[in-house]
Design a protein around this motif. Structure first.
Motif, PDB file in Angstrom:
ATOM      1  N   VAL A  69       0.840  -1.204   0.000  1.00  0.00           N
ATOM      2  CA  VAL A  69       0.000   0.000   0.000  1.00  0.00           C
ATOM      3  C   VAL A  69       0.876   1.255   0.000  1.00  0.00           C
ATOM      4  N   VAL A  70       1.958   1.240   0.784  1.00  0.00           N
ATOM      5  CA  VAL A  70       2.880   2.386   0.803  1.00  0.00           C
ATOM      6  C   VAL A  70       3.492   2.594  -0.582  1.00  0.00           C
ATOM      7  N   VAL A  71       3.940   1.513  -1.221  1.00  0.00           N
ATOM      8  CA  VAL A  71       4.522   1.615  -2.567  1.00  0.00           C
ATOM      9  C   VAL A  71       3.489   2.165  -3.545  1.00  0.00           C
ATOM     10  N   MET A  72       2.256   1.680  -3.450  1.00  0.00           N
ATOM     11  CA  MET A  72       1.198   2.169  -4.347  1.00  0.00           C
ATOM     12  C   MET A  72       0.930   3.657  -4.126  1.00  0.00           C
ATOM     13  N   LEU A  73       0.934   4.104  -2.873  1.00  0.00           N
ATOM     14  CA  LEU A  73       0.734   5.524  -2.576  1.00  0.00           C
ATOM     15  C   LEU A  73       1.863   6.374  -3.143  1.00  0.00           C
ATOM     16  N   VAL A  74       3.098   5.889  -3.014  1.00  0.00           N
ATOM     17  CA  VAL A  74       4.242   6.631  -3.553  1.00  0.00           C
ATOM     18  C   VAL A  74       4.097   6.792  -5.065  1.00  0.00           C
ATOM     19  N   PHE A  75       3.767   5.682  -5.763  1.00  0.00           N
ATOM     20  CA  PHE A  75       3.637   5.777  -7.211  1.00  0.00           C
ATOM     21  C   PHE A  75       2.395   6.559  -7.630  1.00  0.00           C
ATOM     22  N   THR A  76       1.400   6.635  -6.766  1.00  0.00           N
ATOM     23  CA  THR A  76       0.244   7.479  -7.065  1.00  0.00           C
ATOM     24  C   THR A  76       0.651   8.946  -6.974  1.00  0.00           C
ATOM     25  N   LEU A  77       1.466   9.287  -5.984  1.00  0.00           N
ATOM     26  CA  LEU A  77       1.920  10.669  -5.822  1.00  0.00           C
ATOM     27  C   LEU A  77       2.942  11.064  -6.884  1.00  0.00           C
ATOM     28  N   VAL A  78       3.907  10.193  -7.140  1.00  0.00           N
ATOM     29  CA  VAL A  78       4.978  10.498  -8.089  1.00  0.00           C
ATOM     30  C   VAL A  78       4.497  10.301  -9.523  1.00  0.00           C
ATOM     31  N   GLY A  79       3.636   9.313  -9.731  1.00  0.00           N
ATOM     32  CA  GLY A  79       3.219   8.923 -11.075  1.00  0.00           C
ATOM     33  C   GLY A  79       4.118   7.805 -11.566  1.00  0.00           C
ATOM     34  N   TYR A  80       3.710   7.176 -12.629  1.00  0.00           N
ATOM     35  CA  TYR A  80       4.534   6.117 -13.219  1.00  0.00           C
ATOM     36  C   TYR A  80       4.572   6.350 -14.722  1.00  0.00           C
ATOM     37  N   GLU A  81       5.453   7.244 -15.132  1.00  0.00           N
ATOM     38  CA  GLU A  81       5.558   7.615 -16.539  1.00  0.00           C
ATOM     39  C   GLU A  81       6.564   6.715 -17.249  1.00  0.00           C
ATOM     40  N   GLN A  82       6.140   6.208 -18.398  1.00  0.00           N
ATOM     41  CA  GLN A  82       7.013   5.358 -19.203  1.00  0.00           C
ATOM     42  C   GLN A  82       7.129   5.952 -20.609  1.00  0.00           C
ATOM     43  N   HIS A  83       8.308   5.744 -21.186  1.00  0.00           N
ATOM     44  CA  HIS A  83       8.590   6.166 -22.560  1.00  0.00           C
ATOM     45  C   HIS A  83       8.730   4.901 -23.399  1.00  0.00           C
ATOM     46  N   PHE A  84       7.936   4.814 -24.467  1.00  0.00           N
ATOM     47  CA  PHE A  84       7.965   3.646 -25.345  1.00  0.00           C
ATOM     48  C   PHE A  84       8.487   4.034 -26.715  1.00  0.00           C
ATOM     49  N   GLN A  85       9.283   3.129 -27.300  1.00  0.00           N
ATOM     50  CA  GLN A  85       9.747   3.265 -28.675  1.00  0.00           C
ATOM     51  C   GLN A  85       9.442   1.958 -29.388  1.00  0.00           C
ATOM     52  N   LEU A  86       8.684   2.062 -30.453  1.00  0.00           N
ATOM     53  CA  LEU A  86       8.309   0.896 -31.239  1.00  0.00           C
ATOM     54  C   LEU A  86       8.991   1.028 -32.595  1.00  0.00           C
ATOM     55  N   ASP A  87       9.782   0.000 -32.978  1.00  0.00           N
ATOM     56  CA  ASP A  87      10.483   0.067 -34.253  1.00  0.00           C
ATOM     57  C   ASP A  87      10.344  -1.252 -35.004  1.00  0.00           C
ATOM     58  N   GLU A  88      11.072  -1.388 -36.086  1.00  0.00           N
ATOM     59  CA  GLU A  88      10.970  -2.573 -36.949  1.00  0.00           C
ATOM     60  C   GLU A  88      11.423  -3.854 -36.254  1.00  0.00           C
ATOM     61  N   GLU A  89      12.266  -3.741 -35.238  1.00  0.00           N
ATOM     62  CA  GLU A  89      12.796  -4.923 -34.563  1.00  0.00           C
ATOM     63  C   GLU A  89      12.039  -5.303 -33.298  1.00  0.00           C
ATOM     64  N   GLY A  90      11.358  -4.348 -32.658  1.00  0.00           N
ATOM     65  CA  GLY A  90      10.646  -4.636 -31.422  1.00  0.00           C
ATOM     66  C   GLY A  90      10.196  -3.372 -30.730  1.00  0.00           C
ATOM     67  N   VAL A  91      10.047  -3.468 -29.423  1.00  0.00           N
ATOM     68  CA  VAL A  91       9.583  -2.326 -28.636  1.00  0.00           C
ATOM     69  C   VAL A  91      10.419  -2.220 -27.357  1.00  0.00           C
ATOM     70  N   GLN A  92      10.689  -0.977 -26.963  1.00  0.00           N
ATOM     71  CA  GLN A  92      11.458  -0.683 -25.756  1.00  0.00           C
ATOM     72  C   GLN A  92      10.606   0.157 -24.827  1.00  0.00           C
ATOM     73  N   ALA A  93      10.820  -0.027 -23.537  1.00  0.00           N
ATOM     74  CA  ALA A  93      10.146   0.801 -22.530  1.00  0.00           C
ATOM     75  C   ALA A  93      11.158   1.185 -21.472  1.00  0.00           C
ATOM     76  N   LYS A  94      11.063   2.414 -21.002  1.00  0.00           N
ATOM     77  CA  LYS A  94      11.874   2.837 -19.863  1.00  0.00           C
ATOM     78  C   LYS A  94      11.104   3.901 -19.104  1.00  0.00           C
ATOM     79  N   VAL A  95      11.346   3.930 -17.806  1.00  0.00           N
ATOM     80  CA  VAL A  95      10.665   4.939 -17.008  1.00  0.00           C
ATOM     81  C   VAL A  95      11.230   6.300 -17.375  1.00  0.00           C
ATOM     82  N   SER A  96      10.401   7.321 -17.244  1.00  0.00           N
ATOM     83  CA  SER A  96      10.842   8.664 -17.608  1.00  0.00           C
ATOM     84  C   SER A  96      10.211   9.680 -16.665  1.00  0.00           C
ATOM     85  N   GLY A  97      10.559  10.923 -16.859  1.00  0.00           N
ATOM     86  CA  GLY A  97       9.970  12.011 -16.084  1.00  0.00           C
ATOM     87  C   GLY A  97      10.268  11.898 -14.594  1.00  0.00           C
ATOM     88  N   ARG A  98       9.257  12.238 -13.781  1.00  0.00           N
ATOM     89  CA  ARG A  98       9.413  12.210 -12.323  1.00  0.00           C
ATOM     90  C   ARG A  98       9.679  10.806 -11.804  1.00  0.00           C
TER      91      ARG A  98
END
Length: 180
Positions: A69-98
Motif C-alpha cells: 500500500v505504501v509503494v502504491m501511494l508513492v507511485f500514485t503521488l509520483v506517477g509512473y511515466e514510461q517512454h515507449f519506442q516501437l520500431d521494426e525490430e521490437g519495442v522498448q520501454a523505460k521509465v521517464s519524467g518524475r
C-alpha cells in the motif's frame, strides 16, 4: 534495436498496479512463500500448530500488504511515466519524467545505505525493458486499460501501455509484427 527504423514513440502515465498480470505475479511472489512458511511452522510446532501457522501467515501477509500500500501511494503521488519506442525490430520501454528521477534517488539511497543487500538491490533495479518481435510468443490485449501484454518465448512478459490516441495503431502494428 537501436538502428532499426522508428515507427512510433510516446510517453504514457500508466500505473503498473492497474494491470491484472502484475497482481497475479505479486500474488505468486508473496503468496507462495507465505503459504510455505505456514506449512513449515505447522510441521515444526508441537502445540496449536495450525493456530500458530495461521497467525504467523496473517501477520506476514499484513506486513507485506501494508508495504505494498505504501509503494502504491508513492507511485500514485509520483506517477509512473514510461517512454515507449516501437520500431521494426521490437519495442522498448523505460521509465521517464518524475518516475525516473524518483527511482534514481532510491537507487542512490540504497547504494549509500551501507548495507550490502540494499546496495545489491540498488544495482539490480531495472528501469527499462525491451522485447524483439521474434521473441513474442503471444499477445494479450486489454482494450479497457489500453494495454497489451507481450509474452516472451522465455522470460517475463512485457507490458505495453498506450495512450487513447495511439492504442489502435499500436495494437495493429504489434499484432502484425508479432505474428510475422
Amino acid at each position: 534495436m537501436n538502428h532499426a527504423k522508428l515507427l512510433l514513440e510516446w510517453n504514457v502515465n500508466a500505473s503498473p498496479f492497474r494491470n491484472r498480470l502484475i497482481w497475479q505475479q505479486l500474488g505468486i511472489a508473496f503468496g507462495v512463500p507465505i503459504v510455505l512458511l505456514g506449512l513449515f511452522l505447522a510441521a515444526i510446532t508441537e502445540q496449536n500448530r495450525w493456530q500458530v501457522a495461521l497467525q504467523v501467515m496473517a501477520v506476514t501477509g499484513g506486513v507485506i500488504l501494508g508495504l505494498l500500500v505504501v509503494v502504491m501511494l508513492v507511485f500514485t503521488l509520483v506517477g509512473y511515466e514510461q517512454h515507449f519506442q516501437l520500431d521494426e525490430e521490437g519495442v522498448q520501454a523505460k521509465v521517464s519524467g518524475r518516475t525516473n528521477a524518483f527511482l534514481k534517488l532510491v537507487r542512490v539511497g540504497l547504494l549509500f545505505s551501507g548495507r550490502r543487500s540494499a546496495m545489491g538491490a540498488g544495482l539490480l533495479m531495472r528501469t527499462g525493458d525491451a522485447i524483439r518481435w521474434c521473441d513474442v510468443a503471444k499477445v494479450e490485449v486489454d482494450e479497457r486499460q489500453r494495454q497489451m501484454t507481450l509474452y516472451r518465448k522465455s522470460g517475463p512478459p512485457f507490458l505495453l501501455a498506450c495512450t487513447a490516441e495511439n492504442f489502435v495503431t499500436v495494437r495493429e502494428i504489434v499484432q502484425a509484427k508479432a505474428v510475422a
